[in-house]
Design an enzyme around this catalytic site. Structure first.
Site, PDB file in Angstrom:
ATOM      1  N   LYS A 157       1.346  -6.840   5.433  1.00 13.82           N
ATOM      2  CA  LYS A 157       1.970  -7.560   4.515  1.00 13.82           C
ATOM      3  C   LYS A 157       1.756  -8.963   4.965  1.00 13.82           C
ATOM      4  O   LYS A 157       1.529  -9.949   4.060  1.00 13.82           O
ATOM      5  CB  LYS A 157       3.413  -7.345   4.776  1.00 13.82           C
ATOM      6  CG  LYS A 157       4.331  -8.178   3.968  1.00 13.82           C
ATOM      7  CD  LYS A 157       4.982  -9.480   4.660  1.00 13.82           C
ATOM      8  CE  LYS A 157       6.116  -8.931   5.725  1.00 13.82           C
ATOM      9  NZ  LYS A 157       6.885  -9.776   6.396  1.00 13.82           N
TER      10      LYS A 157
ATOM     11  N   LYS B  98       4.062 -19.643  10.398  1.00 14.37           N
ATOM     12  CA  LYS B  98       4.265 -18.184  10.679  1.00 14.37           C
ATOM     13  C   LYS B  98       2.864 -17.447  10.499  1.00 14.37           C
ATOM     14  O   LYS B  98       2.258 -16.541  10.942  1.00 14.37           O
ATOM     15  CB  LYS B  98       5.355 -17.684  10.102  1.00 14.37           C
ATOM     16  CG  LYS B  98       5.435 -15.945  10.571  1.00 14.37           C
ATOM     17  CD  LYS B  98       5.461 -15.692  12.134  1.00 14.37           C
ATOM     18  CE  LYS B  98       5.270 -14.532  12.681  1.00 14.37           C
ATOM     19  NZ  LYS B  98       6.799 -13.459  12.121  1.00 14.37           N
TER      20      LYS B  98
END
Length: 294
Positions: free
Chosen positions: A239, A171
């Protein structure tokens, strides 16, 4: 069909839980976003007033939360999943968090008698609404196979990519490619418009050639129109870029394009665009070129 305790009904979690309920699973969900309960209930699921109520009796527990502190609190906390779910339940964490957090949660789960998969997703709100997410899964292969019906309900592509934490590594790579692609499309729009070319038509041509991508397919019209409703917020992509840069440091590899992309996304937050869709990188590139009044 499975009894599912689902924690987190945000932009992504809400449609995912609804797909599971419509597929015939028994879904009991808990969320701070209580406005999401009516949709779930209309689709056959139910809301729960607490984590305990959601996961008690669940065969599968799903979390879809913003970052590792929320996942760790919900799963490992004294009033969390491992405190209340039945032993041998399977936890599927669809959140995007640090690989080391996923590994630590899996280790804690094994010690407490739970099975765990890290299964972050790609495809954004559109992919979640359409049930065509791409899912990268880390953990034991037997648990991956056991979760097939779950993945089928919310995704189109789901692949077991390795042990615990591997899903989060893939990811991170995904978010690097996505962020870099948005930055390049933004630059392409600015270039074409500065030279008097219709950027919408230009991107239509690019989408049909080697430069084509899911991002161009889904986002080119809204970018040209300067429509940046999330989607996936710049705050969250910021993030994710932190996860990427930390992982690169741990692996002792140089990722110069990742560093530049992280800086552009950080600039977007600094310029006040954190709540906008990550396609708002276009605004950052425009500002760099003195074209921010568009």
């Amino acid at each position: 069909m499975s009894r599912i305790g689902f924690i987190g009904l945000g932009i992504m979690g809400s449609p995912m839980a609804s797909h599971l309920a419509k597929a015939g699973h028994e879904v009991l969900a808990h969320t701070l976003n209580t406005d999401a309960y009516p949709r779930l209930e209309a689709d056959g699921g139910k809301g729960a007033g607490s984590i305990e109520a959601a996961v008690k009796g669940a065969e599968i527990v799903i979390t879809m939360l913003p970052n590792h502190p929320q996942v760790e609190e919900v799963v490992l906390g004294g009033d969390g999943v491992f405190a209340h779910a039945p032993k041998d339940a399977l936890l599927i964490d669809f959140s995007t968090i640090r690989p080391e957090s996923s590994i630590a949660i899996a280790e804690a789960g094994a010690a407490a008698g739970f099975r765990v998969l890290d299964a972050p997703v790609s495809g954004g709100q559109g992919g979640a609404e359409e049930g065509v997410l791409s899912i990268m899964v880390g953990g034991d292969e037997a648990d991956f196979i056991a979760a097939t019906t779950i993945f089928e309900a919310v995704g189109k592509t789901f692949i077991h990519v390795g042990p615990h934490g591997a899903g989060q590594v893939v990811k991170a790579a995904n978010q690097l490619v996505v962020g870099g692609t948005y930055a390049l499309i933004a630059e392409a729009i600015v270039l074409m418009e500065a030279l008097g070319v219709d950027a919408g038509k230009g991107l239509d041509v690019l989408a049909g050639g080697l430069a084509g991508s899911t991002i161009l397919e889904r986002k080119r019209a809204s970018m040209v129109a300067r429509e940046f409703a999330p989607g996936f917020r710049i705050d969250l992509h910021h993030k994710d870029m932190g996860i990427i840069t930390d992982a690169a440091r741990q692996a002792d590899v140089s990722l110069p394009t990742a560093a530049l992309t992280a800086s552009l996304i950080a600039a977007g937050r600094a310029q006040g665009y954190g709540s906008l869709d990550h396609s708002a990188l276009l605004k950052v590139i425009e500002n760099l070129n003195g074209r921010g009044d568009k």
